[in-house]
Motif scaffolding. Structure first.
Motif, PDB file in Angstrom:
ATOM      1  N   ASP A 102       0.817  -1.224   0.000  1.00 13.07           N
ATOM      2  CA  ASP A 102       0.000   0.000   0.000  1.00 13.07           C
ATOM      3  C   ASP A 102       0.852   1.277   0.000  1.00 13.07           C
ATOM      4  O   ASP A 102       0.449   2.298   0.559  1.00 13.07           O
ATOM      5  N   VAL A 103       2.015   1.219  -0.630  1.00  7.88           N
ATOM      6  CA  VAL A 103       2.861   2.422  -0.758  1.00  7.88           C
ATOM      7  C   VAL A 103       2.563   3.025  -2.134  1.00  7.88           C
ATOM      8  O   VAL A 103       3.213   2.699  -3.136  1.00  7.88           O
ATOM      9  N   SER A 104       1.589   3.909  -2.196  1.00  8.19           N
ATOM     10  CA  SER A 104       1.124   4.437  -3.486  1.00  8.19           C
ATOM     11  C   SER A 104       2.198   5.255  -4.204  1.00  8.19           C
ATOM     12  O   SER A 104       2.174   5.360  -5.434  1.00  8.19           O
ATOM     13  N   ALA A 105       3.142   5.817  -3.458  1.00  7.74           N
ATOM     14  CA  ALA A 105       4.183   6.640  -4.080  1.00  7.74           C
ATOM     15  C   ALA A 105       5.466   5.857  -4.354  1.00  7.74           C
ATOM     16  O   ALA A 105       6.498   6.447  -4.679  1.00  7.74           O
ATOM     17  N   SER A 106       5.382   4.545  -4.270  1.00 10.57           N
ATOM     18  CA  SER A 106       6.570   3.714  -4.470  1.00 10.57           C
ATOM     19  C   SER A 106       7.122   3.862  -5.883  1.00 10.57           C
ATOM     20  O   SER A 106       6.379   3.883  -6.867  1.00 10.57           O
ATOM     21  N   LEU A 107       8.429   3.959  -5.986  1.00  9.36           N
ATOM     22  CA  LEU A 107       9.109   4.024  -7.279  1.00  9.36           C
ATOM     23  C   LEU A 107       9.579   2.646  -7.729  1.00  9.36           C
ATOM     24  O   LEU A 107      10.144   2.513  -8.822  1.00  9.36           O
ATOM     25  N   TYR A 108       9.345   1.669  -6.891  1.00  6.76           N
ATOM     26  CA  TYR A 108       9.795   0.322  -7.207  1.00  6.76           C
ATOM     27  C   TYR A 108       8.827  -0.352  -8.168  1.00  6.76           C
ATOM     28  O   TYR A 108       7.606  -0.373  -7.938  1.00  6.76           O
ATOM     29  N   ASN A 109       9.371  -0.893  -9.257  1.00  7.95           N
ATOM     30  CA  ASN A 109       8.565  -1.613 -10.235  1.00  7.95           C
ATOM     31  C   ASN A 109       9.169  -2.997 -10.391  1.00  7.95           C
ATOM     32  O   ASN A 109      10.288  -3.143 -10.892  1.00  7.95           O
ATOM     33  N   MET A 110       8.439  -3.997  -9.953  1.00  8.66           N
ATOM     34  CA  MET A 110       8.974  -5.350  -9.949  1.00  8.66           C
ATOM     35  C   MET A 110       9.329  -5.815 -11.355  1.00  8.66           C
ATOM     36  O   MET A 110      10.346  -6.490 -11.564  1.00  8.66           O
ATOM     37  N   ALA A 111       8.549  -5.409 -12.338  1.00 10.36           N
ATOM     38  CA  ALA A 111       8.824  -5.820 -13.717  1.00 10.36           C
ATOM     39  C   ALA A 111      10.133  -5.212 -14.210  1.00 10.36           C
ATOM     40  O   ALA A 111      10.943  -5.867 -14.865  1.00 10.36           O
ATOM     41  N   ASP A 112      10.364  -3.919 -13.892  1.00  5.47           N
ATOM     42  CA  ASP A 112      11.604  -3.264 -14.295  1.00  5.47           C
ATOM     43  C   ASP A 112      12.829  -3.913 -13.630  1.00  5.47           C
ATOM     44  O   ASP A 112      13.915  -3.960 -14.207  1.00  5.47           O
ATOM     45  N   SER A 113      12.614  -4.388 -12.407  1.00  6.14           N
ATOM     46  CA  SER A 113      13.732  -4.926 -11.645  1.00  6.14           C
ATOM     47  C   SER A 113      13.996  -6.391 -11.917  1.00  6.14           C
ATOM     48  O   SER A 113      15.010  -6.932 -11.477  1.00  6.14           O
ATOM     49  N   SER A 114      13.085  -7.023 -12.654  1.00  3.49           N
ATOM     50  CA  SER A 114      13.195  -8.458 -12.866  1.00  3.49           C
ATOM     51  C   SER A 114      14.419  -8.820 -13.709  1.00  3.49           C
ATOM     52  O   SER A 114      14.755  -8.139 -14.679  1.00  3.49           O
ATOM     53  N   MET A 115      15.085  -9.892 -13.321  1.00  8.23           N
ATOM     54  CA  MET A 115      16.202 -10.431 -14.100  1.00  8.23           C
ATOM     55  C   MET A 115      15.710 -11.408 -15.170  1.00  8.23           C
ATOM     56  O   MET A 115      16.490 -11.913 -15.974  1.00  8.23           O
ATOM     57  N   GLU A 116      14.407 -11.657 -15.150  1.00 11.75           N
ATOM     58  CA  GLU A 116      13.795 -12.552 -16.128  1.00 11.75           C
ATOM     59  C   GLU A 116      13.041 -11.722 -17.165  1.00 11.75           C
ATOM     60  O   GLU A 116      12.850 -10.514 -17.013  1.00 11.75           O
ATOM     61  N   ALA A 117      12.617 -12.368 -18.231  1.00  9.32           N
ATOM     62  CA  ALA A 117      11.823 -11.688 -19.257  1.00  9.32           C
ATOM     63  C   ALA A 117      10.545 -11.158 -18.625  1.00  9.32           C
ATOM     64  O   ALA A 117       9.878 -11.849 -17.862  1.00  9.32           O
ATOM     65  N   SER A 118      10.198  -9.896 -18.912  1.00  9.58           N
ATOM     66  CA  SER A 118       9.013  -9.298 -18.300  1.00  9.58           C
ATOM     67  C   SER A 118       8.527  -8.156 -19.178  1.00  9.58           C
ATOM     68  O   SER A 118       9.137  -7.812 -20.196  1.00  9.58           O
ATOM     69  N   ASP A 119       7.443  -7.543 -18.773  1.00  7.28           N
ATOM     70  CA  ASP A 119       6.893  -6.403 -19.494  1.00  7.28           C
ATOM     71  C   ASP A 119       7.513  -5.095 -19.027  1.00  7.28           C
ATOM     72  O   ASP A 119       7.055  -4.013 -19.390  1.00  7.28           O
ATOM     73  N   GLY A 120       8.560  -5.166 -18.214  1.00 10.11           N
ATOM     74  CA  GLY A 120       9.187  -3.963 -17.680  1.00 10.11           C
ATOM     75  C   GLY A 120      10.284  -3.437 -18.586  1.00 10.11           C
ATOM     76  O   GLY A 120      10.145  -3.399 -19.809  1.00 10.11           O
ATOM     77  N   LEU A 121      11.391  -3.037 -17.969  1.00  7.75           N
ATOM     78  CA  LEU A 121      12.515  -2.454 -18.686  1.00  7.75           C
ATOM     79  C   LEU A 121      12.995  -3.367 -19.799  1.00  7.75           C
ATOM     80  O   LEU A 121      13.208  -4.551 -19.595  1.00  7.75           O
TER      81      LEU A 121
END
Length: 409
Positions: free
Chosen positions: A381-400
Protein backbone atom coordinates in the motif's frame (compact mmCIF):
# COMPACT_ATOMS: atom_id res chain seq x y z
CA UNK A 1 8.33 24.98 74.91
CA UNK A 2 8.51 22.79 71.77
CA UNK A 3 11.91 21.34 70.86
CA UNK A 4 13.87 22.95 68.06
CA UNK A 5 13.64 21.27 64.67
CA UNK A 6 16.68 19.47 63.31
CA UNK A 7 16.94 22.16 60.65
CA UNK A 8 17.03 25.11 63.04
CA UNK A 9 19.53 23.31 65.26
CA UNK A 10 21.82 22.37 62.39
CA UNK A 11 22.32 25.70 60.65
CA UNK A 12 21.58 29.42 60.86
CA UNK A 13 18.78 30.93 58.82
CA UNK A 14 21.13 32.24 56.13
CA UNK A 15 24.47 30.78 55.08
CA UNK A 16 26.32 33.02 52.59
CA UNK A 17 27.00 31.74 49.10
CA UNK A 18 28.77 34.34 47.03
CA UNK A 19 28.04 32.62 43.73
CA UNK A 20 24.29 32.76 44.32
CA UNK A 21 24.22 36.15 46.05
CA UNK A 22 23.90 38.01 42.74
CA UNK A 23 20.42 36.50 42.38
CA UNK A 24 19.17 37.93 45.68
CA UNK A 25 15.67 39.29 45.23
CA UNK A 26 15.10 37.14 42.15
CA UNK A 27 13.12 33.93 41.84
CA UNK A 28 15.19 30.85 40.98
CA UNK A 29 13.66 27.91 39.16
CA UNK A 30 15.70 24.74 39.71
CA UNK A 31 15.41 21.85 37.26
CA UNK A 32 15.28 18.74 39.46
CA UNK A 33 15.01 14.97 39.34
CA UNK A 34 14.60 14.46 43.08
CA UNK A 35 18.02 12.91 43.50
CA UNK A 36 20.95 13.76 45.74
CA UNK A 37 22.28 16.58 43.55
CA UNK A 38 18.84 18.18 43.14
CA UNK A 39 18.14 18.15 46.86
CA UNK A 40 21.59 19.44 47.78
CA UNK A 41 21.52 22.40 45.37
CA UNK A 42 17.93 23.35 46.26
CA UNK A 43 18.56 23.19 49.99
CA UNK A 44 21.81 25.13 49.71
CA UNK A 45 20.07 27.88 47.70
CA UNK A 46 17.36 28.10 50.36
CA UNK A 47 19.97 28.37 53.09
CA UNK A 48 21.61 31.21 51.15
CA UNK A 49 18.33 33.11 51.42
CA UNK A 50 17.20 32.57 47.83
CA UNK A 51 13.60 32.36 46.61
CA UNK A 52 13.51 28.83 45.16
CA UNK A 53 10.90 26.86 43.22
CA UNK A 54 11.69 23.44 41.70
CA UNK A 55 10.50 22.16 38.32
CA UNK A 56 10.52 18.61 36.97
CA UNK A 57 9.46 17.21 33.60
CA UNK A 58 7.30 14.13 33.20
CA UNK A 59 8.80 12.62 30.04
CA UNK A 60 7.39 9.13 30.56
CA UNK A 61 10.63 8.02 32.20
CA UNK A 62 10.61 4.21 32.36
CA UNK A 63 12.75 4.28 35.50
CA UNK A 64 10.29 6.51 37.42
CA UNK A 65 7.18 4.56 38.45
CA UNK A 66 5.40 7.64 39.82
CA UNK A 67 6.59 11.12 38.83
CA UNK A 68 4.88 12.54 41.92
CA UNK A 69 7.60 10.89 43.98
CA UNK A 70 9.94 13.62 42.74
CA UNK A 71 7.67 16.19 44.40
CA UNK A 72 7.64 14.20 47.64
CA UNK A 73 11.41 13.79 47.70
CA UNK A 74 11.99 17.49 47.05
CA UNK A 75 9.46 18.50 49.72
CA UNK A 76 11.86 17.21 52.38
CA UNK A 77 14.19 20.12 51.50
CA UNK A 78 11.47 22.71 52.03
CA UNK A 79 11.15 23.40 48.30
CA UNK A 80 7.88 23.09 46.37
CA UNK A 81 8.01 21.35 42.98
CA UNK A 82 5.99 21.98 39.82
CA UNK A 83 5.56 18.79 37.76
CA UNK A 84 5.12 19.57 34.06
CA UNK A 85 3.46 16.82 31.99
CA UNK A 86 5.40 16.63 28.72
CA UNK A 87 4.70 13.02 27.73
CA UNK A 88 2.74 13.92 24.60
CA UNK A 89 5.37 16.48 23.57
CA UNK A 90 8.07 13.87 24.17
CA UNK A 91 6.22 11.33 22.01
CA UNK A 92 5.85 13.82 19.17
CA UNK A 93 9.54 14.64 19.55
CA UNK A 94 10.29 10.94 19.08
CA UNK A 95 8.15 10.90 15.92
CA UNK A 96 9.94 13.95 14.54
CA UNK A 97 13.34 12.36 15.13
CA UNK A 98 12.25 9.06 13.60
CA UNK A 99 10.96 10.92 10.54
CA UNK A 100 14.37 12.62 10.24
CA UNK A 101 16.23 9.36 11.02
CA UNK A 102 18.34 11.57 13.29
CA UNK A 103 20.92 9.50 15.10
CA UNK A 104 23.94 10.59 17.08
CA UNK A 105 27.60 9.65 16.95
CA UNK A 106 28.01 5.89 16.66
CA UNK A 107 24.60 5.31 15.08
CA UNK A 108 22.48 5.39 18.24
CA UNK A 109 19.22 7.28 18.69
CA UNK A 110 20.10 10.41 20.66
CA UNK A 111 17.40 10.00 23.29
CA UNK A 112 18.98 12.49 25.69
CA UNK A 113 19.27 15.22 23.05
CA UNK A 114 15.60 14.72 22.13
CA UNK A 115 14.61 14.86 25.78
CA UNK A 116 16.54 18.04 26.51
CA UNK A 117 14.84 20.24 23.94
CA UNK A 118 11.41 18.96 25.04
CA UNK A 119 12.35 19.49 28.70
CA UNK A 120 13.78 22.97 28.23
CA UNK A 121 10.89 24.16 26.10
CA UNK A 122 8.30 22.83 28.57
CA UNK A 123 10.00 23.86 31.82
CA UNK A 124 10.95 27.31 30.54
CA UNK A 125 7.32 27.96 29.64
CA UNK A 126 6.23 26.87 33.13
CA UNK A 127 8.96 28.95 34.77
CA UNK A 128 7.89 32.01 32.80
CA UNK A 129 4.31 31.49 33.99
CA UNK A 130 5.56 31.32 37.61
CA UNK A 131 7.52 34.59 37.26
CA UNK A 132 10.92 32.86 37.49
CA UNK A 133 13.92 35.10 36.78
CA UNK A 134 16.74 32.53 36.85
CA UNK A 135 16.92 28.95 35.58
CA UNK A 136 19.30 26.80 37.64
CA UNK A 137 20.32 23.37 36.39
CA UNK A 138 22.37 20.55 37.86
CA UNK A 139 24.39 19.70 34.78
CA UNK A 140 28.07 19.05 35.32
CA UNK A 141 30.70 21.33 33.83
CA UNK A 142 32.10 18.34 31.93
CA UNK A 143 29.04 17.37 29.92
CA UNK A 144 26.71 18.40 27.10
CA UNK A 145 23.67 19.41 29.12
CA UNK A 146 25.18 22.61 30.49
CA UNK A 147 25.39 23.85 26.89
CA UNK A 148 21.91 22.63 25.99
CA UNK A 149 20.18 24.30 28.95
CA UNK A 150 21.93 27.60 28.33
CA UNK A 151 21.41 27.63 24.57
CA UNK A 152 17.71 26.83 24.79
CA UNK A 153 17.17 29.40 27.53
CA UNK A 154 18.98 32.09 25.52
CA UNK A 155 16.87 31.34 22.44
CA UNK A 156 13.44 30.85 24.01
CA UNK A 157 13.59 33.27 26.98
CA UNK A 158 16.61 35.53 26.47
CA UNK A 159 15.70 37.74 29.44
CA UNK A 160 15.97 34.78 31.82
CA UNK A 161 19.36 34.25 33.46
CA UNK A 162 21.01 30.83 33.77
CA UNK A 163 22.86 29.57 36.84
CA UNK A 164 25.02 26.42 36.75
CA UNK A 165 25.74 25.54 40.41
CA UNK A 166 28.14 22.72 39.55
CA UNK A 167 30.41 25.17 37.76
CA UNK A 168 30.54 27.33 40.90
CA UNK A 169 33.96 27.03 42.61
CA UNK A 170 32.51 27.72 46.07
CA UNK A 171 29.92 24.96 45.77
CA UNK A 172 32.42 22.47 44.34
CA UNK A 173 34.72 23.13 47.29
CA UNK A 174 31.88 22.68 49.77
CA UNK A 175 30.60 19.48 48.09
CA UNK A 176 33.52 17.66 46.41
CA UNK A 177 31.59 14.37 46.36
CA UNK A 178 28.38 12.50 47.11
CA UNK A 179 29.47 11.74 50.68
CA UNK A 180 29.61 15.44 51.54
CA UNK A 181 26.22 16.05 49.92
CA UNK A 182 24.58 13.23 51.89
CA UNK A 183 26.14 14.46 55.15
CA UNK A 184 24.87 17.98 54.47
CA UNK A 185 21.29 16.82 53.91
CA UNK A 186 21.41 14.42 56.86
CA UNK A 187 22.31 17.41 59.02
CA UNK A 188 18.84 18.77 58.33
CA UNK A 189 17.15 15.45 58.92
CA UNK A 190 16.70 14.96 55.19
CA UNK A 191 17.04 11.33 54.19
CA UNK A 192 20.04 10.87 51.95
CA UNK A 193 22.59 8.12 51.64
CA UNK A 194 25.43 7.39 49.30
CA UNK A 195 25.12 3.60 49.20
CA UNK A 196 27.52 1.33 47.32
CA UNK A 197 29.40 2.71 44.33
CA UNK A 198 27.24 2.54 41.22
CA UNK A 199 28.42 0.76 38.08
CA UNK A 200 27.11 3.59 35.90
CA UNK A 201 24.59 6.45 35.83
CA UNK A 202 21.35 6.43 33.85
CA UNK A 203 19.30 9.14 32.18
CA UNK A 204 15.83 8.21 30.93
CA UNK A 205 12.78 9.40 29.02
CA UNK A 206 10.07 7.91 26.81
CA UNK A 207 12.50 7.57 23.89
CA UNK A 208 15.02 5.47 25.80
CA UNK A 209 17.83 5.33 28.32
CA UNK A 210 21.48 6.33 28.22
CA UNK A 211 24.01 4.72 30.56
CA UNK A 212 27.41 6.27 31.15
CA UNK A 213 30.13 7.23 33.68
CA UNK A 214 31.54 5.22 36.59
CA UNK A 215 32.71 1.76 35.42
CA UNK A 216 31.69 2.49 31.82
CA UNK A 217 34.38 5.15 31.58
CA UNK A 218 36.97 2.42 31.04
CA UNK A 219 36.89 1.02 27.50
CA UNK A 220 38.30 -2.20 28.96
CA UNK A 221 34.96 -2.72 30.71
CA UNK A 222 32.34 -4.68 28.75
CA UNK A 223 29.08 -2.97 27.82
CA UNK A 224 27.41 -6.11 29.18
CA UNK A 225 27.68 -4.76 32.75
CA UNK A 226 24.56 -2.75 31.93
CA UNK A 227 21.26 -4.26 33.06
CA UNK A 228 18.71 -3.23 30.40
CA UNK A 229 15.67 -1.51 31.91
CA UNK A 230 13.49 -1.39 28.80
CA UNK A 231 14.00 -4.97 27.71
CA UNK A 232 16.64 -7.67 27.57
CA UNK A 233 19.95 -8.39 25.91
CA UNK A 234 19.51 -10.19 22.55
CA UNK A 235 20.90 -13.41 24.03
CA UNK A 236 18.02 -13.40 26.55
CA UNK A 237 15.29 -12.69 23.98
CA UNK A 238 12.83 -15.37 22.82
CA UNK A 239 13.97 -17.89 20.20
CA UNK A 240 10.90 -17.07 18.10
CA UNK A 241 10.60 -14.06 15.76
CA UNK A 242 7.81 -11.63 16.59
CA UNK A 243 6.17 -10.00 13.58
CA UNK A 244 4.72 -6.50 13.93
CA UNK A 245 2.97 -4.34 11.33
CA UNK A 246 3.23 -0.56 11.21
CA UNK A 247 1.07 1.75 9.10
CA UNK A 248 2.57 5.13 8.26
CA UNK A 249 0.95 8.28 6.89
CA UNK A 250 3.33 11.04 5.79
CA UNK A 251 6.11 9.33 7.77
CA UNK A 252 4.06 9.24 11.00
CA UNK A 253 2.98 5.92 12.52
CA UNK A 254 -0.82 5.85 12.78
CA UNK A 255 -1.48 2.13 13.34
CA UNK A 256 0.30 -0.83 14.92
CA UNK A 257 -0.99 -4.28 14.01
CA UNK A 258 -4.03 -2.62 12.46
CA UNK A 259 -5.00 -0.65 15.57
CA UNK A 260 -4.98 3.16 15.55
CA UNK A 261 -2.44 4.68 17.93
CA UNK A 262 -1.46 8.12 19.18
CA UNK A 263 2.24 9.00 19.09
CA UNK A 264 2.57 8.20 22.80
CA UNK A 265 0.75 4.88 22.42
CA UNK A 266 2.92 4.02 19.42
CA UNK A 267 6.20 4.70 21.24
CA UNK A 268 5.13 2.81 24.34
CA UNK A 269 3.95 -0.26 22.40
CA UNK A 270 7.04 -0.24 20.17
CA UNK A 271 9.20 0.02 23.30
CA UNK A 272 7.50 -3.04 24.74
CA UNK A 273 7.76 -5.13 21.57
CA UNK A 274 11.29 -4.07 20.75
CA UNK A 275 12.47 -4.37 24.34
CA UNK A 276 11.35 -7.93 24.87
CA UNK A 277 13.15 -8.91 21.67
CA UNK A 278 16.43 -7.25 22.57
CA UNK A 279 16.14 -4.53 19.90
CA UNK A 280 17.81 -1.13 20.07
CA UNK A 281 20.81 -1.54 22.42
CA UNK A 282 23.87 0.34 21.15
CA UNK A 283 27.37 1.27 22.23
CA UNK A 284 29.25 4.43 21.24
CA UNK A 285 32.26 6.60 21.97
CA UNK A 286 30.61 9.89 21.14
CA UNK A 287 32.12 13.33 20.56
CA UNK A 288 30.81 15.77 23.14
CA UNK A 289 29.99 19.41 22.43
CA UNK A 290 32.86 20.58 24.64
CA UNK A 291 35.40 18.57 22.63
CA UNK A 292 35.93 15.48 24.77
CA UNK A 293 34.81 11.93 24.03
CA UNK A 294 32.30 10.10 26.18
CA UNK A 295 31.36 6.45 26.31
CA UNK A 296 27.77 5.31 26.56
CA UNK A 297 25.43 2.34 26.28
CA UNK A 298 22.02 3.27 24.93
CA UNK A 299 18.58 1.67 24.95
CA UNK A 300 15.95 2.78 22.44
CA UNK A 301 13.89 -0.27 21.44
CA UNK A 302 10.84 1.57 20.15
CA UNK A 303 12.83 4.16 18.25
CA UNK A 304 14.88 1.46 16.53
CA UNK A 305 11.83 -0.66 15.67
CA UNK A 306 9.79 2.23 14.27
CA UNK A 307 12.82 3.86 12.66
CA UNK A 308 13.88 0.76 10.80
CA UNK A 309 10.30 0.10 9.60
CA UNK A 310 9.98 3.66 8.28
CA UNK A 311 13.34 3.36 6.54
CA UNK A 312 11.89 0.58 4.37
CA UNK A 313 9.16 2.98 3.19
CA UNK A 314 11.78 5.61 2.40
CA UNK A 315 13.70 3.10 0.30
CA UNK A 316 10.60 2.69 -1.86
CA UNK A 317 9.67 6.36 -2.38
CA UNK A 318 13.00 8.25 -2.53
CA UNK A 319 15.07 8.26 -5.70
CA UNK A 320 18.86 8.52 -5.64
CA UNK A 321 19.06 12.32 -5.53
CA UNK A 322 16.26 12.63 -2.96
CA UNK A 323 17.99 10.03 -0.81
CA UNK A 324 21.27 11.98 -0.86
CA UNK A 325 19.51 15.22 0.11
CA UNK A 326 17.60 13.40 2.84
CA UNK A 327 20.81 11.94 4.27
CA UNK A 328 22.46 15.36 4.25
CA UNK A 329 19.54 17.03 6.06
CA UNK A 330 19.26 14.10 8.48
CA UNK A 331 22.90 14.55 9.51
CA UNK A 332 22.37 18.27 10.06
CA UNK A 333 19.32 17.64 12.26
CA UNK A 334 21.22 14.96 14.21
CA UNK A 335 24.15 17.27 14.93
CA UNK A 336 21.95 20.25 15.76
CA UNK A 337 19.84 18.34 18.27
CA UNK A 338 22.92 16.89 19.90
CA UNK A 339 24.43 20.37 20.18
CA UNK A 340 21.30 21.88 21.75
CA UNK A 341 20.40 23.85 18.62
CA UNK A 342 16.96 22.45 17.76
CA UNK A 343 15.45 25.93 17.34
CA UNK A 344 18.20 27.30 15.07
CA UNK A 345 17.06 28.32 11.53
CA UNK A 346 19.28 25.67 9.91
CA UNK A 347 17.52 22.97 11.97
CA UNK A 348 14.09 24.29 11.05
CA UNK A 349 15.00 24.49 7.37
CA UNK A 350 16.44 20.96 7.34
CA UNK A 351 13.35 19.52 9.05
CA UNK A 352 11.06 21.28 6.56
CA UNK A 353 13.09 19.83 3.69
CA UNK A 354 12.74 16.35 5.19
CA UNK A 355 9.00 16.85 5.65
CA UNK A 356 8.71 17.80 1.97
CA UNK A 357 10.77 14.78 0.88
CA UNK A 358 8.75 12.37 3.03
CA UNK A 359 5.21 13.73 2.70
CA UNK A 360 4.35 10.73 0.50
CA UNK A 361 5.91 8.18 2.89
CA UNK A 362 2.68 6.27 3.49
CA UNK A 363 2.22 2.53 3.56
CA UNK A 364 2.18 -0.60 5.66
CA UNK A 365 5.34 -2.38 6.73
CA UNK A 366 5.69 -5.71 8.47
CA UNK A 367 8.96 -6.46 10.22
CA UNK A 368 10.19 -9.27 12.38
CA UNK A 369 11.92 -8.58 15.72
CA UNK A 370 14.34 -11.33 16.60
CA UNK A 371 17.19 -11.29 19.14
CA UNK A 372 18.20 -7.68 18.63
CA UNK A 373 17.54 -7.62 14.88
CA UNK A 374 14.74 -6.10 12.82
CA UNK A 375 14.07 -8.12 9.65
CA UNK A 376 12.04 -6.98 6.65
CA UNK A 377 8.92 -9.11 6.05
CA UNK A 378 6.70 -7.18 3.65
CA UNK A 379 5.76 -3.77 2.26
CA UNK A 380 2.38 -2.86 0.78
CA UNK A 381 0.00 0.00 0.00
CA UNK A 382 2.86 2.42 -0.76
CA UNK A 383 1.12 4.44 -3.49
CA UNK A 384 4.18 6.64 -4.08
CA UNK A 385 6.57 3.71 -4.47
CA UNK A 386 9.11 4.02 -7.28
CA UNK A 387 9.79 0.32 -7.21
CA UNK A 388 8.56 -1.61 -10.23
CA UNK A 389 8.97 -5.35 -9.95
CA UNK A 390 8.82 -5.82 -13.72
CA UNK A 391 11.60 -3.26 -14.29
CA UNK A 392 13.73 -4.93 -11.65
CA UNK A 393 13.20 -8.46 -12.87
CA UNK A 394 16.20 -10.43 -14.10
CA UNK A 395 13.80 -12.55 -16.13
CA UNK A 396 11.82 -11.69 -19.26
CA UNK A 397 9.01 -9.30 -18.30
CA UNK A 398 6.89 -6.40 -19.49
CA UNK A 399 9.19 -3.96 -17.68
CA UNK A 400 12.51 -2.45 -18.69
CA UNK A 401 13.60 -3.60 -22.17
CA UNK A 402 17.39 -4.18 -22.06
CA UNK A 403 17.68 -4.04 -25.86
CA UNK A 404 16.77 -0.32 -25.95
CA UNK A 405 18.84 2.71 -24.99
CA UNK A 406 18.47 3.45 -21.28
CA UNK A 407 16.31 6.42 -20.45
CA UNK A 408 17.70 9.56 -18.88
CA UNK A 409 16.66 9.72 -15.21
Amino acid sequence: MPPKSKESAAAPVTVPWEGAARFKGKKIGVCVSGGLDSKTVSKRLLMAGMDVLAFSADLGQPDETDIQNVKKRMATTGVDTVIVDLKDEMAQGCFDIIQCQAQGDGGYWNTTGIGRYVTCRGLLKAMHEHKVDVLAHGATGRGNDQMRFERYTNVLYPKMSVFAPWRDAELLKEFPGRTEMAAYLNGFGIEAFVGPKKKYSTDANLAGLSHEAEDLESVETSMLIVDPEMGVWPSQAPDKMEEVTFTFEAAQCVKINGKKVTPQEAIRLANTIGGRNGVGIAHALENRIIGTKSRGVYEAPGMELLGKALRYVYQAILDRRATRLFEHCSKIVSDQIYDGRFFDPVTTASIKAIQELTKHASGTVTVGAYKGNVHFISLKDVSASLYNMADSSMEASDGLEPGLEPGVC
